[in-house]
Design a protein around this motif. Structure first.
Motif, PDB file in Angstrom:
ATOM      1  N   GLY A  26       5.883  -3.467  11.466  1.00  0.00           N
ATOM      2  CA  GLY A  26       6.704  -3.860  10.336  1.00  0.00           C
ATOM      3  C   GLY A  26       6.109  -3.532   8.979  1.00  0.00           C
ATOM      4  O   GLY A  26       6.610  -3.975   7.976  1.00  0.00           O
ATOM      5  N   ALA A  27       5.046  -2.755   8.950  1.00  0.00           N
ATOM      6  CA  ALA A  27       4.409  -2.429   7.675  1.00  0.00           C
ATOM      7  C   ALA A  27       4.178  -0.926   7.559  1.00  0.00           C
ATOM      8  O   ALA A  27       3.056  -0.470   7.551  1.00  0.00           O
ATOM      9  N   PRO A  28       5.268  -0.142   7.488  1.00  0.00           N
ATOM     10  CA  PRO A  28       5.087   1.316   7.414  1.00  0.00           C
ATOM     11  C   PRO A  28       4.704   1.763   5.992  1.00  0.00           C
ATOM     12  O   PRO A  28       5.501   2.310   5.251  1.00  0.00           O
ATOM     13  N   VAL A  29       3.473   1.464   5.605  1.00  0.00           N
ATOM     14  CA  VAL A  29       2.994   1.814   4.267  1.00  0.00           C
ATOM     15  C   VAL A  29       1.747   2.677   4.417  1.00  0.00           C
ATOM     16  O   VAL A  29       0.844   2.332   5.174  1.00  0.00           O
ATOM     17  N   LEU A  30       1.707   3.773   3.699  1.00  0.00           N
ATOM     18  CA  LEU A  30       0.538   4.651   3.682  1.00  0.00           C
ATOM     19  C   LEU A  30      -0.120   4.569   2.320  1.00  0.00           C
ATOM     20  O   LEU A  30       0.574   4.570   1.304  1.00  0.00           O
ATOM     21  N   ALA A  31      -1.431   4.523   2.294  1.00  0.00           N
ATOM     22  CA  ALA A  31      -2.189   4.563   1.046  1.00  0.00           C
ATOM     23  C   ALA A  31      -3.049   5.817   1.073  1.00  0.00           C
ATOM     24  O   ALA A  31      -3.858   5.994   1.979  1.00  0.00           O
ATOM     25  N   ILE A  32      -2.833   6.688   0.111  1.00  0.00           N
ATOM     26  CA  ILE A  32      -3.544   7.968   0.037  1.00  0.00           C
ATOM     27  C   ILE A  32      -4.189   8.085  -1.335  1.00  0.00           C
ATOM     28  O   ILE A  32      -3.529   7.870  -2.355  1.00  0.00           O
ATOM     29  N   ASP A  33      -5.461   8.449  -1.366  1.00  0.00           N
ATOM     30  CA  ASP A  33      -6.156   8.653  -2.629  1.00  0.00           C
ATOM     31  C   ASP A  33      -6.134  10.126  -3.004  1.00  0.00           C
ATOM     32  O   ASP A  33      -6.458  10.978  -2.183  1.00  0.00           O
ATOM     33  N   GLU A  34      -5.759  10.381  -4.201  1.00  0.00           N
ATOM     34  CA  GLU A  34      -5.795  11.706  -4.824  1.00  0.00           C
ATOM     35  C   GLU A  34      -5.045  12.779  -4.034  1.00  0.00           C
ATOM     36  O   GLU A  34      -5.634  13.683  -3.456  1.00  0.00           O
ATOM     37  N   ILE A  35      -3.727  12.665  -4.042  1.00  0.00           N
ATOM     38  CA  ILE A  35      -2.916  13.706  -3.413  1.00  0.00           C
ATOM     39  C   ILE A  35      -2.913  14.943  -4.298  1.00  0.00           C
ATOM     40  O   ILE A  35      -3.228  14.879  -5.473  1.00  0.00           O
ATOM     41  N   GLY A  36      -2.556  16.053  -3.738  1.00  0.00           N
ATOM     42  CA  GLY A  36      -2.488  17.255  -4.550  1.00  0.00           C
ATOM     43  C   GLY A  36      -2.456  18.533  -3.735  1.00  0.00           C
ATOM     44  O   GLY A  36      -1.815  19.487  -4.117  1.00  0.00           O
ATOM     45  N   GLY A  37      -3.148  18.556  -2.598  1.00  0.00           N
ATOM     46  CA  GLY A  37      -3.137  19.749  -1.768  1.00  0.00           C
ATOM     47  C   GLY A  37      -1.788  19.939  -1.097  1.00  0.00           C
ATOM     48  O   GLY A  37      -1.082  18.983  -0.809  1.00  0.00           O
ATOM     49  N   GLU A  38      -1.432  21.173  -0.847  1.00  0.00           N
ATOM     50  CA  GLU A  38      -0.135  21.495  -0.242  1.00  0.00           C
ATOM     51  C   GLU A  38       0.036  20.814   1.119  1.00  0.00           C
ATOM     52  O   GLU A  38       1.107  20.292   1.426  1.00  0.00           O
ATOM     53  N   GLU A  39      -1.022  20.795   1.927  1.00  0.00           N
ATOM     54  CA  GLU A  39      -0.959  20.159   3.241  1.00  0.00           C
ATOM     55  C   GLU A  39      -0.702  18.658   3.096  1.00  0.00           C
ATOM     56  O   GLU A  39       0.120  18.082   3.824  1.00  0.00           O
ATOM     57  N   GLU A  40      -1.357  18.020   2.136  1.00  0.00           N
ATOM     58  CA  GLU A  40      -1.150  16.595   1.909  1.00  0.00           C
ATOM     59  C   GLU A  40       0.276  16.309   1.457  1.00  0.00           C
ATOM     60  O   GLU A  40       0.904  15.364   1.919  1.00  0.00           O
ATOM     61  N   ILE A  41       0.781  17.128   0.580  1.00  0.00           N
ATOM     62  CA  ILE A  41       2.134  16.912   0.059  1.00  0.00           C
ATOM     63  C   ILE A  41       3.173  17.047   1.165  1.00  0.00           C
ATOM     64  O   ILE A  41       4.082  16.229   1.274  1.00  0.00           O
ATOM     65  N   ARG A  42       3.048  18.047   2.013  1.00  0.00           N
ATOM     66  CA  ARG A  42       3.993  18.203   3.131  1.00  0.00           C
ATOM     67  C   ARG A  42       3.891  17.018   4.086  1.00  0.00           C
ATOM     68  O   ARG A  42       4.902  16.537   4.612  1.00  0.00           O
ATOM     69  N   ALA A  43       2.670  16.533   4.333  1.00  0.00           N
ATOM     70  CA  ALA A  43       2.484  15.383   5.215  1.00  0.00           C
ATOM     71  C   ALA A  43       3.131  14.129   4.609  1.00  0.00           C
ATOM     72  O   ALA A  43       3.764  13.345   5.324  1.00  0.00           O
ATOM     73  N   LEU A  44       3.002  13.959   3.309  1.00  0.00           N
ATOM     74  CA  LEU A  44       3.610  12.807   2.642  1.00  0.00           C
ATOM     75  C   LEU A  44       5.125  12.881   2.697  1.00  0.00           C
ATOM     76  O   LEU A  44       5.796  11.871   2.928  1.00  0.00           O
TER      77      LEU A  44
END
Length: 110
Positions: A26-44
Motif C-alpha cells: 500500500g505504499a508505492p512510493v520511490l525516493a531517488i536522489d539526484e535524477i538526471g541520467g537517461e536510464e534513470e529518467i526512463r525508469a522513473l
C-alpha cells in the motif's frame, strides 16, 4: 534505502506489491536522489506509469536551470511532478526558498 543498486532494479522490485503481509504493501512510493541520467529518467517514467508516486531530487540553482536539462525538461513539460520544492544553501542548509505547483507557479516562499 539501499546503495549500489540502480533505480531500474528498485523499480522492478517495488512496482507490484500485492502481499498484504509485505511491510511496503500500500505504499508505492520511490525516493531517488539526484535524477538526471537517461536510464534513470526512463525508469522513473516506467514507475509512474505503474502508479508509483515519486520523491526525487535534482541538483541545480533554481527551477529554471533544472528545467533546461535533457530528460528532466521533458518530465517538467509533461507535468509529471505535483510539487517542486527549491531549497537554499545560503545561511542554514535546507531552507525552503520556494514551493511551486506542477506548472511552475510559486505557491509560497521568497
Amino acid at each position: 534505502m539501499t546503495s549500489g543498486c540502480g533505480p531500474i532494479f528498485w523499480i522492478a522490485v517495488r512496482k507490484r506489491r500485492d502481499d498484504p503481509f509485505d511491510p511496503f504493501y500500500g505504499a508505492p512510493v520511490l525516493a531517488i536522489d539526484e535524477i538526471g541520467g537517461e536510464e534513470e529518467i526512463r525508469a522513473l517514467e516506467y514507475a509512474m506509469h505503474c502508479g508509483c508516486k515519486l520523491i526525487a531530487s535534482v541538483h541545480g540553482s533554481d527551477l529554471e536551470e533544472i528545467s533546461e536539462r535533457p530528460g528532466v525538461k521533458e518530465l517538467i513539460e509533461q507535468r509529471r511532478f505535483e510539487r517542486y520544492i527549491v531549497l537554499d544553501h545560503e545561511g542554514k542548509p535546507g531552507t525552503v526558498r520556494g514551493i511551486y505547483d506542477e506548472r511552475g507557479i510559486r505557491l509560497c516562499g521568497k
